[in-house]
Design an enzyme around this catalytic site. Structure first.
Site, PDB file in Angstrom:
ATOM      1  N   ARG A 135       0.842  -1.191   0.099  1.00 44.79           N
ATOM      2  CA  ARG A 135      -0.242  -0.017  -0.123  1.00 44.79           C
ATOM      3  C   ARG A 135       0.988   1.164   0.041  1.00 44.79           C
ATOM      4  NH1 ARG A 135      -0.297   4.683   2.360  1.00 44.79           N
ATOM      5  NH2 ARG A 135       0.199   3.733   4.407  1.00 44.79           N
TER       6      ARG A 135
ATOM      7  N   CYS B  51       4.967   9.064  -0.018  1.00 45.29           N
ATOM      8  CA  CYS B  51       3.525   9.605  -0.152  1.00 45.29           C
ATOM      9  C   CYS B  51       3.322  10.675  -1.247  1.00 45.29           C
ATOM     10  CB  CYS B  51       3.338  10.166   1.142  1.00 45.29           C
ATOM     11  SG  CYS B  51       1.376  11.052   1.315  1.00 45.29           S
TER      12      CYS B  51
ATOM     13  N   HIS C 207       9.401   6.870   8.010  1.00 43.25           N
ATOM     14  CA  HIS C 207       9.762   6.863   6.630  1.00 43.25           C
ATOM     15  C   HIS C 207      11.386   7.211   6.837  1.00 43.25           C
ATOM     16  CE1 HIS C 207       6.334   6.942   3.820  1.00 43.25           C
ATOM     17  NE2 HIS C 207       5.935   7.026   4.960  1.00 43.25           N
TER      18      HIS C 207
ATOM     19  N   ASN D  70       9.207   4.044   3.510  1.00 47.22           N
ATOM     20  CA  ASN D  70       9.104   3.689   4.942  1.00 47.22           C
ATOM     21  C   ASN D  70      10.455   2.945   4.954  1.00 47.22           C
ATOM     22  OD1 ASN D  70       6.225   3.288   4.225  1.00 47.22           O
ATOM     23  ND2 ASN D  70       6.323   3.552   6.421  1.00 47.22           N
TER      24      ASN D  70
ATOM     25  N   HIS E  21       5.796   4.311  12.681  1.00 47.63           N
ATOM     26  CA  HIS E  21       5.639   4.386  10.932  1.00 47.63           C
ATOM     27  C   HIS E  21       6.759   5.368  10.483  1.00 47.63           C
ATOM     28  CE1 HIS E  21       3.307   4.062   7.179  1.00 47.63           C
ATOM     29  NE2 HIS E  21       4.058   5.384   6.930  1.00 47.63           N
TER      30      HIS E  21
HETATM   31  P1  HMG Z   1     -12.972  14.574  -1.568  1.00 45.26           P
HETATM   32  O1  HMG Z   1     -12.854  14.984  -3.009  1.00 45.26           O
HETATM   33  O2  HMG Z   1     -12.845  15.637  -0.627  1.00 45.26           O
HETATM   34  O3  HMG Z   1     -14.518  13.599  -1.473  1.00 45.26           O
HETATM   35  O4  HMG Z   1     -11.937  13.468  -1.313  1.00 45.26           O
HETATM   36  P2  HMG Z   1     -15.798  13.971  -1.746  1.00 45.26           P
HETATM   37  O5  HMG Z   1     -16.539  12.948  -0.630  1.00 45.26           O
HETATM   38  O6  HMG Z   1     -15.903  15.311  -1.895  1.00 45.26           O
HETATM   39  O7  HMG Z   1     -15.927  13.021  -3.100  1.00 45.26           O
HETATM   40  C1  HMG Z   1     -15.414  13.540  -4.351  1.00 45.26           C
HETATM   41  C2  HMG Z   1     -15.497  12.203  -5.454  1.00 45.26           C
HETATM   42  O8  HMG Z   1     -14.551  11.252  -4.694  1.00 45.26           O
HETATM   43  C3  HMG Z   1     -16.761  11.380  -5.553  1.00 45.26           C
HETATM   44  O9  HMG Z   1     -16.664  10.948  -6.773  1.00 45.26           O
HETATM   45  C4  HMG Z   1     -16.601  10.490  -4.609  1.00 45.26           C
HETATM   46  O10 HMG Z   1     -17.713   9.408  -4.798  1.00 45.26           O
HETATM   47  C5  HMG Z   1     -15.379  10.027  -4.503  1.00 45.26           C
HETATM   48  P3  HMG Z   1     -17.454  11.902  -8.036  1.00 45.26           P
HETATM   49  O11 HMG Z   1     -18.934  12.032  -7.582  1.00 45.26           O
HETATM   50  O12 HMG Z   1     -16.641  13.243  -7.871  1.00 45.26           O
HETATM   51  O13 HMG Z   1     -17.103  10.839  -9.224  1.00 45.26           O
HETATM   52  N1  HMG Z   1     -14.966   9.188  -3.429  1.00 45.26           N
HETATM   53  C6  HMG Z   1     -14.412   8.224  -3.390  1.00 45.26           C
HETATM   54  N2  HMG Z   1     -14.065   7.066  -4.332  1.00 45.26           N
HETATM   55  C7  HMG Z   1     -13.565   6.155  -3.914  1.00 45.26           C
HETATM   56  N3  HMG Z   1     -13.385   5.833  -2.531  1.00 45.26           N
HETATM   57  C8  HMG Z   1     -13.580   6.555  -1.582  1.00 45.26           C
HETATM   58  C9  HMG Z   1     -14.172   7.829  -1.962  1.00 45.26           C
HETATM   59  N4  HMG Z   1     -14.453   8.866  -1.398  1.00 45.26           N
HETATM   60  C10 HMG Z   1     -14.963   9.659  -2.099  1.00 45.26           C
HETATM   61  N5  HMG Z   1     -13.116   6.213  -0.402  1.00 45.26           N
HETATM   62  C11 HMG Z   1     -10.845  11.627  -0.121  1.00 45.26           C
HETATM   63  C12 HMG Z   1     -11.684  13.165  -0.032  1.00 45.26           C
HETATM   64  C13 HMG Z   1     -10.456  11.371   1.379  1.00 45.26           C
HETATM   65  C14 HMG Z   1     -11.635  10.532  -0.725  1.00 45.26           C
HETATM   66  C15 HMG Z   1      -9.498  12.122  -1.026  1.00 45.26           C
HETATM   67  O14 HMG Z   1      -8.952  13.032  -0.324  1.00 45.26           O
HETATM   68  C16 HMG Z   1      -8.494  10.815  -1.196  1.00 45.26           C
HETATM   69  O15 HMG Z   1      -9.058   9.720  -1.784  1.00 45.26           O
HETATM   70  N6  HMG Z   1      -7.631  10.891  -0.391  1.00 45.26           N
HETATM   71  C17 HMG Z   1      -6.619   9.980  -0.015  1.00 45.26           C
HETATM   72  C18 HMG Z   1      -5.171  10.213  -0.119  1.00 45.26           C
HETATM   73  C19 HMG Z   1      -4.441   9.216   0.167  1.00 45.26           C
HETATM   74  O16 HMG Z   1      -4.625   7.951  -0.293  1.00 45.26           O
HETATM   75  N7  HMG Z   1      -3.195   9.457   0.675  1.00 45.26           N
HETATM   76  C20 HMG Z   1      -2.099   8.471   0.766  1.00 45.26           C
HETATM   77  C21 HMG Z   1      -2.514   7.513   2.087  1.00 45.26           C
HETATM   78  S1  HMG Z   1      -1.982   8.361   3.451  1.00 45.26           S
HETATM   79  C22 HMG Z   1      -0.441   7.986   3.637  1.00 45.26           C
HETATM   80  O17 HMG Z   1       0.135   7.347   2.681  1.00 45.26           O
HETATM   81  C23 HMG Z   1       0.079   8.286   5.004  1.00 45.26           C
HETATM   82  C24 HMG Z   1       0.409   7.053   5.935  1.00 45.26           C
HETATM   83  O18 HMG Z   1       1.210   6.231   5.084  1.00 45.26           O
HETATM   84  C25 HMG Z   1       1.044   7.730   7.099  1.00 45.26           C
HETATM   85  C26 HMG Z   1       2.046   8.358   6.846  1.00 45.26           C
HETATM   86  O19 HMG Z   1       3.294   8.106   6.341  1.00 45.26           O
HETATM   87  O20 HMG Z   1       2.131   9.654   7.262  1.00 45.26           O
HETATM   88  C27 HMG Z   1      -0.937   6.320   6.352  1.00 45.26           C
HETATM   89 MG    MG Z   2       3.387   6.474   5.271  1.00 45.37          MG
END
Ligand code: HMG
Ligand code: MG
Length: 305
Positions: free
Chosen positions: A14, A239, A208, A248, A206
């Site tokens: 992931r 990220c 990096h 990481n 966690h």
């Molecule tokens: P948004 O645009 O504010 O969401 O995104 P929304 O509720 O306004 O919806 C907009 C559109 O997205 C809609 O579709 C929804 O259906 C769709 P449209 O009508 O425009 O076609 N949507 C989704 N589709 C699929 N799955 C969903 C979903 N939710 C809404 N779950 C949202 C908000 C959170 C979804 C967006 O900002 C997002 O997907 N962010 C993901 C960011 C991400 O994945 N970052 C990397 C992971 S975190 C990380 O790596 C850190 C970590 O490792 C720890 C560290 O190291 O810090 C964990």
């Molecule tokens: Mg991370």
């Protein structure tokens, strides 16, 4: 205080593969998860149910989850930032879901498009529904040791989010150094704050490795008795919303250190290197892991750069 056993969660499929600029075949993702389990990993973060517009690399989430052969005793986790994500994830039977918040407002906005307070409001029903379905809930607190937008982050800011996560029923709290700027005492200070709200068994680190501090940070946390850490095979990752962040800490590097310290992980280093070699070959580059590179060189492998 040093633990005799450590649990490593491989987040490579992931956290690693979400950041690959080139598409990775779904079959290769499935094979990577399988190889990690074969190497002895008992916790693997498989994929994320996030918006494919935001992170297209994880768009095959349900297919990956359906394709892996479940091994009893292994915990397969997925990220779910909101109810839409949870609803998509539930039919794929994750053992654990992860909500991911941030210690800073700026990163919360960039990563999940909402404020910290709004994120907690969104997570609350996700946590409740997951727990009602008997699924464990973990949280990640991003930017706990530094933020690409804000800069320094205080332990108070970390504790603020940790407290809110506890209040909504999160069971495990991961303290994340998203951009790898943390150093050992800062890592200890953040973990200390998490331990005010969560038991030692339910806190993880966690880290990096962007600035090469991850192993030192893990060692510092081990000295506090912490015994759960995320790591990423071959050092995959970064990220997409934290420019310049590398992967990481490599799982191979952590296992090598823990083996040397006489700390059990249940992970077979040679088989882990096989997994690292597999995914690195598929990505067309050498593992970032120093231990992985050294062991592959000893096997006589000519490394790509
Ligand atoms: P948004 O645009 O504010 O969401 O995104 P929304 O509720 O306004 O919806 C907009 C559109 O997205 C809609 O579709 C929804 O259906 C769709 P449209 O009508 O425009 O076609 N949507 C989704 N589709 C699929 N799955 C969903 C979903 N939710 C809404 N779950 C949202 C908000 C959170 C979804 C967006 O900002 C997002 O997907 N962010 C993901 C960011 C991400 O994945 N970052 C990397 C992971 S975190 C990380 O790596 C850190 C970590 O490792 C720890 C560290 O190291 O810090 C964990
Ligand atoms: Mg991370």
């Amino acid at each position: 205080m040093m633990p005799s056993r450590v649990t490593l969660v491989d987040v490579g499929p992931r956290d690693g593969l979400q950041n690959e600029p080139q598409p990775v075949a779904t079959a290769d993702k499935i094979a990577l998860v399988q190889r990690l389990v074969d190497a002895g990993l008992r916790e693997v973060e498989v994929t994320s149910f996030v918006s494919p517009k935001w992170v297209p690399q994880m768009a095959d989430n349900a297919v990956v989850m359906a394709g892996i052969r479940r091994v009893p005793g292994v915990r397969y986790s997925v990220l779910t930032p909101n109810m839409k994500g949870l609803e998509a994830a539930l039919p794929t039977r994750p053992d654990e879901i992860v909500v991911f918040g941030a210690a800073t407002e700026a990163f919360s906005q960039r990563n999940i498009n909402c404020s910290i307070a709004e994120s907690i409001e969104r997570f609350a029903p996700v946590v409740a529904a997951a727990r009602a379905a008997g699924i464990k809930v973990r949280a990640a607190v991003s930017c706990a040791l530094g933020c690409p937008y804000q800069g320094d982050v205080s332990a108070d800011e970390v504790e603020h989010v940790v407290r809110l996560l506890k209040q909504i029923g999160v069971q495990h709290c991961g303290i994340a150094d998203t951009i790898g700027v943390g150093t050992p005492h800062r890592a200890q200070a953040a973990i200390e704050r998490a331990l005010k709200h969560f038991a030692l068994d339910e806190v993880s680190g966690h880290f990096h490795d962007t600035y090469g501090q991850a192993l030192a940070n893990i060692y510092a946390c081990l000295q506090m008795g912490l015994h759960t850490f995320d790591a990423s095979v071959a050092g995959l990752g970064g990220c997409p919303y934290a420019k310049g962040a590398t992967g990481n800490v490599a799982t191979e590097d952590v296992v090598f250190m823990l083996d040397g310290l006489g700390i059990e992980t249940g992970i077979h280093l040679d088989r882990l290197v096989d997994a690292a070699e597999f995914i690195s070959d598929r990505l067309g580059r050498a593992p970032v892991s120093r231990v992985g590179r050294a062991l592959l060189a000893r096997r006589g492998k000519a490394l790509l750069t």
